[in-house]
Every structure is written in C-alpha cells, then in structure tokens.
Design a protein around this motif. Structure first.
Motif, PDB file in Angstrom:
ATOM      1  N   ASP A  69       5.747 -22.781 -65.464  1.00  0.00           N
ATOM      2  CA  ASP A  69       6.041 -23.835 -64.479  1.00  0.00           C
ATOM      3  C   ASP A  69       5.041 -24.979 -64.460  1.00  0.00           C
ATOM      4  OD1 ASP A  69       8.251 -22.419 -63.726  1.00  0.00           O
ATOM      5  OD2 ASP A  69       7.419 -21.663 -61.842  1.00  0.00           O
ATOM      6  N   PHE A  70       3.857 -24.784 -65.031  1.00  0.00           N
ATOM      7  CA  PHE A  70       2.826 -25.815 -64.983  1.00  0.00           C
ATOM      8  C   PHE A  70       2.323 -26.126 -66.388  1.00  0.00           C
ATOM      9  CE2 PHE A  70       2.837 -23.793 -60.866  1.00  0.00           C
ATOM     10  CZ  PHE A  70       2.737 -24.855 -59.980  1.00  0.00           C
ATOM     11  N   ASP A  71       2.028 -27.395 -66.636  1.00  0.00           N
ATOM     12  CA  ASP A  71       1.539 -27.824 -67.940  1.00  0.00           C
ATOM     13  C   ASP A  71       0.034 -27.595 -68.049  1.00  0.00           C
ATOM     14  OD1 ASP A  71       3.998 -28.598 -68.889  1.00  0.00           O
ATOM     15  OD2 ASP A  71       3.802 -30.654 -68.164  1.00  0.00           O
ATOM     16  N   LEU A  72      -0.345 -26.355 -68.210  1.00  0.00           N
ATOM     17  CA  LEU A  72      -1.754 -26.029 -68.371  1.00  0.00           C
ATOM     18  C   LEU A  72      -2.206 -26.369 -69.789  1.00  0.00           C
ATOM     19  CD1 LEU A  72      -1.499 -22.639 -66.519  1.00  0.00           C
ATOM     20  CD2 LEU A  72      -2.795 -24.610 -65.719  1.00  0.00           C
ATOM     21  N   PRO A  73      -3.459 -26.750 -69.973  1.00  0.00           N
ATOM     22  CA  PRO A  73      -3.953 -27.139 -71.305  1.00  0.00           C
ATOM     23  C   PRO A  73      -4.001 -25.936 -72.244  1.00  0.00           C
ATOM     24  CG  PRO A  73      -5.742 -27.109 -69.700  1.00  0.00           C
ATOM     25  CD  PRO A  73      -4.494 -26.903 -68.927  1.00  0.00           C
ATOM     26  N   ASP A  74      -3.134 -25.931 -73.235  1.00  0.00           N
ATOM     27  CA  ASP A  74      -2.989 -24.759 -74.096  1.00  0.00           C
ATOM     28  C   ASP A  74      -4.275 -24.419 -74.833  1.00  0.00           C
ATOM     29  OD1 ASP A  74      -0.830 -22.854 -75.229  1.00  0.00           O
ATOM     30  OD2 ASP A  74      -1.843 -23.622 -77.027  1.00  0.00           O
ATOM     31  N   HIS A  75      -5.047 -25.434 -75.219  1.00  0.00           N
ATOM     32  CA  HIS A  75      -6.258 -25.163 -75.993  1.00  0.00           C
ATOM     33  C   HIS A  75      -7.334 -24.469 -75.172  1.00  0.00           C
ATOM     34  CE1 HIS A  75      -7.307 -28.903 -73.932  1.00  0.00           C
ATOM     35  NE2 HIS A  75      -8.569 -28.658 -74.211  1.00  0.00           N
ATOM     36  N   LEU A  76      -7.153 -24.415 -73.858  1.00  0.00           N
ATOM     37  CA  LEU A  76      -8.111 -23.738 -72.998  1.00  0.00           C
ATOM     38  C   LEU A  76      -7.656 -22.346 -72.596  1.00  0.00           C
ATOM     39  CD1 LEU A  76      -9.084 -26.728 -70.668  1.00  0.00           C
ATOM     40  CD2 LEU A  76     -10.406 -25.796 -72.592  1.00  0.00           C
ATOM     41  N   ALA A 104      -7.961 -18.026 -69.121  1.00  0.00           N
ATOM     42  CA  ALA A 104      -8.378 -19.406 -69.361  1.00  0.00           C
ATOM     43  C   ALA A 104      -9.889 -19.550 -69.424  1.00  0.00           C
ATOM     44  CB  ALA A 104      -7.842 -20.309 -68.254  1.00  0.00           C
ATOM     45  N   ASP A 105     -10.315 -20.557 -70.152  1.00  0.00           N
ATOM     46  CA  ASP A 105     -11.696 -21.044 -70.101  1.00  0.00           C
ATOM     47  C   ASP A 105     -11.800 -21.878 -68.827  1.00  0.00           C
ATOM     48  OD1 ASP A 105     -14.065 -22.440 -70.329  1.00  0.00           O
ATOM     49  OD2 ASP A 105     -13.472 -23.568 -72.101  1.00  0.00           O
ATOM     50  N   MET A 106     -12.226 -21.239 -67.735  1.00  0.00           N
ATOM     51  CA  MET A 106     -12.159 -21.898 -66.438  1.00  0.00           C
ATOM     52  C   MET A 106     -13.065 -23.122 -66.306  1.00  0.00           C
ATOM     53  SD  MET A 106      -9.643 -20.712 -64.904  1.00  0.00           S
ATOM     54  CE  MET A 106      -9.874 -21.638 -63.376  1.00  0.00           C
ATOM     55  N   PRO A 107     -14.278 -23.147 -66.878  1.00  0.00           N
ATOM     56  CA  PRO A 107     -15.023 -24.411 -66.825  1.00  0.00           C
ATOM     57  C   PRO A 107     -14.233 -25.550 -67.456  1.00  0.00           C
ATOM     58  CG  PRO A 107     -16.486 -22.632 -67.461  1.00  0.00           C
ATOM     59  CD  PRO A 107     -15.102 -22.061 -67.470  1.00  0.00           C
ATOM     60  N   GLY A 108     -13.572 -25.270 -68.573  1.00  0.00           N
ATOM     61  CA  GLY A 108     -12.752 -26.294 -69.209  1.00  0.00           C
ATOM     62  C   GLY A 108     -11.551 -26.684 -68.367  1.00  0.00           C
ATOM     63  N   VAL A 109     -10.918 -25.700 -67.718  1.00  0.00           N
ATOM     64  CA  VAL A 109      -9.762 -25.987 -66.857  1.00  0.00           C
ATOM     65  C   VAL A 109     -10.181 -26.852 -65.675  1.00  0.00           C
ATOM     66  CG1 VAL A 109      -8.096 -24.941 -65.269  1.00  0.00           C
ATOM     67  CG2 VAL A 109      -8.420 -23.968 -67.548  1.00  0.00           C
ATOM     68  N   TYR A 110     -11.323 -26.536 -65.067  1.00  0.00           N
ATOM     69  CA  TYR A 110     -11.801 -27.351 -63.944  1.00  0.00           C
ATOM     70  C   TYR A 110     -12.098 -28.781 -64.394  1.00  0.00           C
ATOM     71  CZ  TYR A 110     -12.360 -23.151 -61.060  1.00  0.00           C
ATOM     72  OH  TYR A 110     -12.146 -22.007 -60.345  1.00  0.00           O
ATOM     73  N   GLU A 111     -12.719 -28.923 -65.541  1.00  0.00           N
ATOM     74  CA  GLU A 111     -13.017 -30.264 -66.026  1.00  0.00           C
ATOM     75  C   GLU A 111     -11.737 -31.028 -66.338  1.00  0.00           C
ATOM     76  OE1 GLU A 111     -15.014 -33.542 -66.617  1.00  0.00           O
ATOM     77  OE2 GLU A 111     -15.942 -31.672 -65.897  1.00  0.00           O
ATOM     78  N   ALA A 167     -14.096   0.931 -57.242  1.00  0.00           N
ATOM     79  CA  ALA A 167     -13.278  -0.193 -56.766  1.00  0.00           C
ATOM     80  C   ALA A 167     -12.367   0.282 -55.638  1.00  0.00           C
ATOM     81  CB  ALA A 167     -12.455  -0.763 -57.922  1.00  0.00           C
ATOM     82  N   PRO A 168     -12.923   0.603 -54.476  1.00  0.00           N
ATOM     83  CA  PRO A 168     -12.105   1.142 -53.376  1.00  0.00           C
ATOM     84  C   PRO A 168     -11.107   0.120 -52.840  1.00  0.00           C
ATOM     85  CG  PRO A 168     -14.334   0.648 -52.626  1.00  0.00           C
ATOM     86  CD  PRO A 168     -14.349   0.496 -54.109  1.00  0.00           C
ATOM     87  N   GLY A 169      -9.832   0.470 -52.935  1.00  0.00           N
ATOM     88  CA  GLY A 169      -8.785  -0.425 -52.449  1.00  0.00           C
ATOM     89  C   GLY A 169      -8.296  -1.420 -53.471  1.00  0.00           C
ATOM     90  N   TYR A 170      -8.854  -1.366 -54.678  1.00  0.00           N
ATOM     91  CA  TYR A 170      -8.389  -2.279 -55.720  1.00  0.00           C
ATOM     92  C   TYR A 170      -8.594  -1.625 -57.081  1.00  0.00           C
ATOM     93  CZ  TYR A 170      -7.255  -6.708 -57.966  1.00  0.00           C
ATOM     94  OH  TYR A 170      -6.655  -7.675 -58.723  1.00  0.00           O
ATOM     95  N   LEU A 171      -9.027  -2.393 -58.094  1.00  0.00           N
ATOM     96  CA  LEU A 171      -9.095  -1.930 -59.464  1.00  0.00           C
ATOM     97  C   LEU A 171     -10.395  -2.357 -60.133  1.00  0.00           C
ATOM     98  CD1 LEU A 171      -5.578  -3.212 -60.609  1.00  0.00           C
ATOM     99  CD2 LEU A 171      -6.134  -0.810 -60.162  1.00  0.00           C
ATOM    100  N   GLY A 172     -10.721  -1.652 -61.205  1.00  0.00           N
ATOM    101  CA  GLY A 172     -11.622  -2.184 -62.206  1.00  0.00           C
ATOM    102  C   GLY A 172     -10.775  -2.734 -63.337  1.00  0.00           C
ATOM    103  N   TRP A 173     -11.276  -3.756 -64.053  1.00  0.00           N
ATOM    104  CA  TRP A 173     -10.447  -4.365 -65.092  1.00  0.00           C
ATOM    105  C   TRP A 173     -11.289  -4.796 -66.289  1.00  0.00           C
ATOM    106  CZ3 TRP A 173     -11.625  -6.815 -60.510  1.00  0.00           C
ATOM    107  CH2 TRP A 173     -12.344  -8.004 -60.598  1.00  0.00           C
ATOM    108  N   VAL A 174     -10.605  -4.845 -67.430  1.00  0.00           N
ATOM    109  CA  VAL A 174     -11.165  -5.392 -68.666  1.00  0.00           C
ATOM    110  C   VAL A 174     -10.064  -6.203 -69.328  1.00  0.00           C
ATOM    111  CG1 VAL A 174     -12.159  -4.918 -70.937  1.00  0.00           C
ATOM    112  CG2 VAL A 174     -12.715  -3.418 -69.001  1.00  0.00           C
ATOM    113  N   ILE A 175     -10.361  -7.441 -69.647  1.00  0.00           N
ATOM    114  CA  ILE A 175      -9.422  -8.305 -70.356  1.00  0.00           C
ATOM    115  C   ILE A 175     -10.248  -9.344 -71.099  1.00  0.00           C
ATOM    116  CG2 ILE A 175      -9.124  -9.967 -68.460  1.00  0.00           C
ATOM    117  CD1 ILE A 175      -6.106 -10.062 -69.168  1.00  0.00           C
ATOM    118  N   ASP A 176      -9.713  -9.873 -72.204  1.00  0.00           N
ATOM    119  CA  ASP A 176     -10.470 -10.907 -72.903  1.00  0.00           C
ATOM    120  C   ASP A 176      -9.574 -12.081 -73.265  1.00  0.00           C
ATOM    121  OD1 ASP A 176      -9.582 -10.872 -75.807  1.00  0.00           O
ATOM    122  OD2 ASP A 176     -10.188  -8.783 -75.627  1.00  0.00           O
ATOM    123  N   ASP A 177     -10.214 -13.205 -73.523  1.00  0.00           N
ATOM    124  CA  ASP A 177      -9.497 -14.442 -73.840  1.00  0.00           C
ATOM    125  C   ASP A 177      -9.556 -14.763 -75.332  1.00  0.00           C
ATOM    126  OD1 ASP A 177     -12.100 -15.260 -74.239  1.00  0.00           O
ATOM    127  OD2 ASP A 177     -12.148 -16.639 -72.543  1.00  0.00           O
ATOM    128  N   GLY A 178      -9.914 -13.769 -76.135  1.00  0.00           N
ATOM    129  CA  GLY A 178     -10.051 -13.993 -77.564  1.00  0.00           C
ATOM    130  C   GLY A 178     -11.459 -14.364 -77.974  1.00  0.00           C
TER     131      GLY A 178
END
Length: 380
Positions: free
Chosen positions: A55-62, A93-100, A190-201
């Motif tokens: 739904d949103f045009d997010l910057p693909d390279h980020l 996402a590379d959030m510093p890049g997304v914010y910029e 993580a009481p009431g939620y989760l632990g997580w692992v994910i990577d952006d490549g």
C-alpha cells in the motif's frame, strides 16, 4: 515569535509522514525532535509487513530480502512450528535510511525539520522549546512516542499498557542465513510477548520484549540471556548496536484529538495490540490525522475532529485485545509449551497463519479511499 499552522513534535516515521501530508495541504509545518541525528535513538526493529509494502511506496533499496517463513518455538526451543507463505510477508528496513528518506520527502513538500530541539510544553497556542525560541502554533501534532508529553499537555488520553523491548543489531556475513522470522514464546525472557531473530540480509536483529513488572531481571539482562544461543542468529561481523524502548499494546487510545492538537504513532497507541507491530498503523493513522487536521484548520468545523475517533477504531480490535490479554497471561514455561502445542494442529496453524500472514493487522482509514492523491509515501 515564529508562527506556524502545525507544529509536529517528533521526527519518527509517524511525525515525518504526517508533516509531509500536511505540507502538501499548503499548510506551514514545522517538525521538532530532541535528537540531533535521525539515526540516533531508534526504537523499532523496522519490520514492514506485506500489507504495508503493497500500500505504500517504501524505498526498495532500503529494504532487506523478503521473508516468507516464520518459525515459532516453545521455551524448550525444540521442534518449532514452521509456517510458510507463498508471498513475501516481511521485509526488514534500514531504519536510519528510511527516516532520512522520510525527512527529505517532508522537506520537499515544504515542511521545516529542526533537530536538537526539545518540546518543553505549550499553553494558549505558544509552544516552549528547549534549544530554540518559542513558536506560536495553530495546531500541535504529538508524535513523541509511547509516553507522550504532548498528550498530557493537550489533555488527551495516554498509554497505560506498555511492553518494554530491547534489541541487538549487528552486521552479518552476506549469504550466511536463509530469510526467516524466528519467534520464541518463553515467559522467562519475554513475559507476555516474544523473543525474536530476523535479519535484513546485512544485519541481524535479536530482541525481546515483555511486561516490565513480570521480568525477573532487567530487560537488557534478559536480552543477553536470550541472545546467547538464540535460534537463527548469525555471528556478528562488526559492532553491536543496542535499541530499546516502550511499546504500547493497549490499543488505539479513545481521546486522540481536540481543537488544540492530536496524536499519531505510538503516542496514539497506534500499534497492533497482539503483534505489537507499529509501522503499518503509524502510516495509516498519519494519513487520517493529516486529513483531519487540514480539514479542521481550513473550516473550524468540529465534525472534522470527530472523524479522528479512537473509540471507533478500538471496536475493530476486540478479538486482538482479547488475544493480547491471553498472551499476557502466559507466565510459565509449561503454559507456553502448552500454548505452542495447541498451535500444532490444523486449526491452530491456520489461526497462527491468520495472525502472522493476514491482512487484518490494522484497519484502513478514510483518506486512503477519499484522498488517493496524497496517500503515497515516496517523494514525488
């Protein structure tokens, strides 16, 4: 004294997106943030779900590679449930890049962004700023996080139900992992939620979140405990960044706006109560907020403000708020093992897939249908 139509407090994704849309309504918009750099103080993993990507045009390279597999682990970490989609469901996402990117888009639309300036209160339309001269503002947008000072000053609702999260982010060797979202249901870390692992490549994100009153040790200690042997984690190849902060999970607040201002993003409780995902809600509610604020400033009609009704939005989350309460009640490893076991059957897997891969995380808001010309996120 400098005068603006709208002062936005907070230069996160919600604040910058709202500022951009308001500027495109030909309003004078100023954004202030106490951070001196948008790459500092990041509090989000940066996981965008498929619906946001569509739904949103997010910057693909980020954005990192698409993630289609979710592995849900019990506290024992043995025999995880693997849920697979035939579509890319997540991208990190590379959030510093997304914010910029969002900053440049807002400035291109005409908004003024001022960093290193702290909001210090407001009264009678005059906003006090630490680090700059006061500003007279016709309207204030509070995009200042889960513990919003703007909300208190405007007499609007504040978040009461909060998780606290912490995360390690570090570079990894390219091609050493298969894109997957590893989620561990373990109330010991993580009481009431989760632990997580994910990577952006390029970077691994390893985190935990939970209710602070149920944490037997500080969140940073629990994060270190979880990270040591977390499933799916690749070895760091460089410095480790630490992130963290509160996450509102009580649902959208009821009183979100009055003639002096309104709330967006975490300040508005715009986070999915069950999954605690906030990037999709912040973009959708920012569009409604910008439409409401522009209409109110243009007409002075109180009916415009009533369109920004948190009570109406909360009505669409009854099921997820109930599931949030159920997840909050999972406080022992045995209960967590039983909860994961209940998801192994066909009905349980279907329910889990609906939560993790479904389209119902956050409802559409009016402007997406009414004002398509100002909906896109990328700079024009």
């Amino acid at each position: 004294m400098h005068t603006v139509d709208v002062l936005v407090v907070g230069a996160g994704l919600a604040g910058l997106h709202t500022a951009r849309l308001l500027a495109r309504h030909e309003l004078t918009v100023m954004v202030v943030d106490r951070r001196r750099s948008l790459s500092a103080g990041i509090r989000t993993t940066g996981i965008f779900v498929r619906r946001t990507l569509e739904d949103f045009d997010l910057p693909d390279h980020l954005l990192g590679p698409g993630v289609r597999d979710v592995l849900l682990y019990p506290p024992s970490r043995r025999d995880p449930i693997r849920l697979a989609s035939d579509r890319d469901e997540y991208r990190v996402a590379d959030m510093p890049g997304v914010y910029e990117h969002a900053r440049r888009a807002a400035e291109s639309a005409g908004a003024r962004i001022v960093l290193g300036v702290r909001y210090d209160g407001s009264s009678a339309g005059v906003v006090r700023l630490d680090g700059a001269e006061p500003v007279r503002a016709r309207f204030i947008v509070g995009a200042d996080g889960a513990r919003s000072r703007v909300a208190r000053d405007l007499g609007l609702d504040v978040n009461r139900s909060l998780l606290v999260g912490a995360e390690l982010v570090h570079p990894i060797a390219s091609g050493t992992t298969t894109p997957a979202f590893h989620c561990v249901l373990d109330p010991r870390v993580a009481p009431g939620y989760l632990g997580w692992v994910i990577d952006d490549g390029h970077h691994a994100h390893v985190g935990v979140a939970g209710y602070p009153d149920a944490m037997r040790a500080g969140v940073r200690h629990l994060l270190e405990e979880f990270a040591d042997g977390a499933p799916g984690r690749a070895e760091p190849t460089g410095p480790v960044e630490r992130r963290g902060g509160p996450i509102p999970v009580g649902g959208v607040l009821r009183r979100l706006a009055n003639p002096a201002g309104l709330l967006v993003g975490d300040a508005a409780g715009a986070v999915s109560p069950l999954t605690a995902g906030g990037l999709d809600p912040c973009l959708r509610m920012s569009e409604l907020a910008a439409s409401v604020a522009a209409g109110w400033l243009r007409t002075g009609d109180q009916r415009e403000l009533r369109r920004y009704d948190g009570t109406a939005l909360r009505g669409r989350f009854r099921g997820r708020l109930l599931l949030r309460r159920m997840l909050a009640g999972v406080r022992s490893p045995l209960a967590a093992e039983a909860a994961v076991a209940a998801l192994r059957g066909r009905a349980g897997r279907a329910a889990a897939a609906r939560v993790l891969f479904g389209d119902g995380s956050f409802p559409d808001t009016e402007p997406r249908l009414a004002r398509p010309a100002v909906n896109r996120y990328a700079a024009s």
